[in-house]
Design an enzyme around this catalytic site. Structure first.
Site, short mmCIF file in Angstrom:
data_model
loop_
_atom_site.label_atom_id
_atom_site.label_comp_id
_atom_site.label_asym_id
_atom_site.label_seq_id
_atom_site.Cartn_x
_atom_site.Cartn_y
_atom_site.Cartn_z
N LYS A 201 0.86 -1.19 0.00
CA LYS A 201 0.00 0.00 0.00
C LYS A 201 0.89 1.23 0.00
O LYS A 201 1.71 1.42 0.90
CB LYS A 201 -0.90 -0.01 1.23
CG LYS A 201 -1.76 1.23 1.33
CD LYS A 201 -2.76 1.12 2.46
CE LYS A 201 -3.59 2.37 2.56
NZ LYS A 201 -4.63 2.25 3.58
N LYS A 256 -2.17 -1.39 -3.87
CA LYS A 256 -3.06 -0.23 -3.80
C LYS A 256 -2.25 1.05 -3.85
O LYS A 256 -1.26 1.15 -3.12
CB LYS A 256 -3.83 -0.32 -2.47
CG LYS A 256 -4.71 0.84 -2.19
CD LYS A 256 -5.26 0.72 -0.80
CE LYS A 256 -6.00 1.99 -0.47
NZ LYS A 256 -6.55 1.98 0.85
C1 PBG Z 1 -7.49 3.23 5.67
C2 PBG Z 1 -7.80 3.08 4.26
C3 PBG Z 1 -7.63 4.05 3.27
C4 PBG Z 1 -8.16 3.52 2.12
C5 PBG Z 1 -8.66 2.25 2.42
N1 PBG Z 1 -8.40 1.98 3.75
C6 PBG Z 1 -7.10 5.43 3.32
C7 PBG Z 1 -5.75 5.72 3.75
O1 PBG Z 1 -4.88 4.86 3.83
O2 PBG Z 1 -5.54 6.90 4.06
C8 PBG Z 1 -8.22 4.27 0.82
C9 PBG Z 1 -9.20 3.83 -0.16
C10 PBG Z 1 -9.49 4.77 -1.26
O3 PBG Z 1 -8.86 5.84 -1.43
O4 PBG Z 1 -10.40 4.45 -2.01
N2 PBG Z 1 -6.49 2.53 6.24
#
Ligand code: PBG
Length: 333
Positions: A201, A256
């Protein structure tokens, strides 16, 4: 690859003459069972409704969740990722409401588990919807604490699993959390709960509309998540992250965001040959939909984008467009 024949014997346009022929030889397929619809739920009627930065997506009241799920299943989608939108007065420094047994999310999951046998529910494991500073973990002296956060995450994951979440999805990027969570789930008799790790991520600039949707944007106030999420310049490190999470017991790994990271998806799938998901995140979705709604680009850009994520090697895709695209896919059947 060695091709002896050449033009005029070889004409690649022969197989492009009709849509039936193009379908016959198409290499990549996107099916309804590949799609995961994220859903935002709230127990506060004032927060229900449209999210301005996320076109066509709404925060849904917990009383309306069954109607929403009925509609999703009717469209042929079987998986949902459920994100809670938490009242600001329930947020605190340590995100304690995440592990509060009264958290409305646990009741929603219990209800869905009882009512829908075949629905795949995916629950995020991370503290950011619950913390007053918007970070995914516990903060002390401006530092996001790793090991202390893991303790909270294992409790959160266990409560989610006990409420019936089929898949729990740690999205926090703490080191070692899959190990801590897997061991604890097993010791609680939850061996069958699946772990989908947000393994690679990235600290992306594309999460803004999601943070807006769950209300963590203001909490975060421009603070960066770069001390725990990955640097977008790195791909070897992404493979390292995936290897660690698989060793710690992850069943599925996720990359992601998706579109800016197709090379990572492809490399992970090629290297590990395990179930590999991708998240078409809020900013990706929003860029496309805003341009479509402004009639700057054609609406088929969405399908093209999802297809490219599959072509790169994703087995399934989290996408806010799941419902809308499922109607398109059905038309083609
Ligand atoms: C939180 C989380 C996030 C997303 C999914 N789970 C945001 C972040 O890490 O700030 C983002 C999903 C999206 O932007 O569609 N841990």
């Amino acid at each position: 690859m060695f091709f002896k024949r050449n033009f005029p014997n070889t004409r690649l346009r022969r197989l492009r003459q009709t849509s039936a022929l193009r379908d016959l030889v198409s290499e990549t397929h996107l099916s309804l069972t590949d799609l995961i619809q994220p859903i935002f739920i709230t127990n506060n009627k004032d927060m229900v409704g449209k999210i301005s930065s996320l076109p066509d997506i709404e925060r849904i009241h917990i009383e309306d969740i069954n109607r929403e799920i009925d509609m999703i299943l009717e469209l042929g989608i079987r998986s949902v990722a459920i994100f809670p939108v938490i009242d600001p007065d329930k947020k605190d420094d340590a995100g304690t409401y995440a592990t509060d047994e009264d958290n409305f999310l646990f009741k929603v999951l219990k209800n869905l588990t009882e009512k829908y046998e075949n629905l795949i529910t995916i629950a995020d494991v991370a503290l950011d919807p619950y913390t007053s500073h918007g970070h995914d973990g516990i903060v002390s002296d401006n530092k996001v604490l790793n090991d202390e956060t893991n303790i909270a995450l294992k409790d959160q994951a266990t409560l989610l699993a006990m409420s019936g979440a089929k898949i729990i999805a740690p999205s926090d990027m703490m080191d070692g959390r899959i190990d801590v969570i897997r061991n604890h789930l097993d010791s609680c008799g939850m061996q069958d709960t699946i772990i989908l790790s947000y393994a690679a991520k990235f600290a992306s600039n594309l999460y803004g509309p999601f943070r807006d949707a769950v209300g963590s944007l203001n909490n975060l106030a421009n603070a960066s998540k770069a001390t725990y999420q990955m640097d977008h310049r790195n791909i070897d490190e992404a493979l390292h992250e995936v290897a660690l999470d698989l060793n710690e017991g992850a069943d599925i790994v996720m990359i992601k965001p998706a579109l800016n990271y197709l090379d990572v998806i492809s490399k992970v799938k090629e290297t590990f040959k395990v179930p590999t998901f991708a998240y078409q995140v809020s900013g990706e979705y929003s860029m496309i939909m805003n341009a479509v709604n402004a009639e700057i680009i054609d609406k088929n850009v969405m399908l093209e984008s999802l297809m490219s994520i599959k072509r790169a090697g994703a087995d399934a895709i989290f996408t806010y467009a799941a419902k809308a695209i499922s109607k398109e896919l059905k038309k083609d059947e």
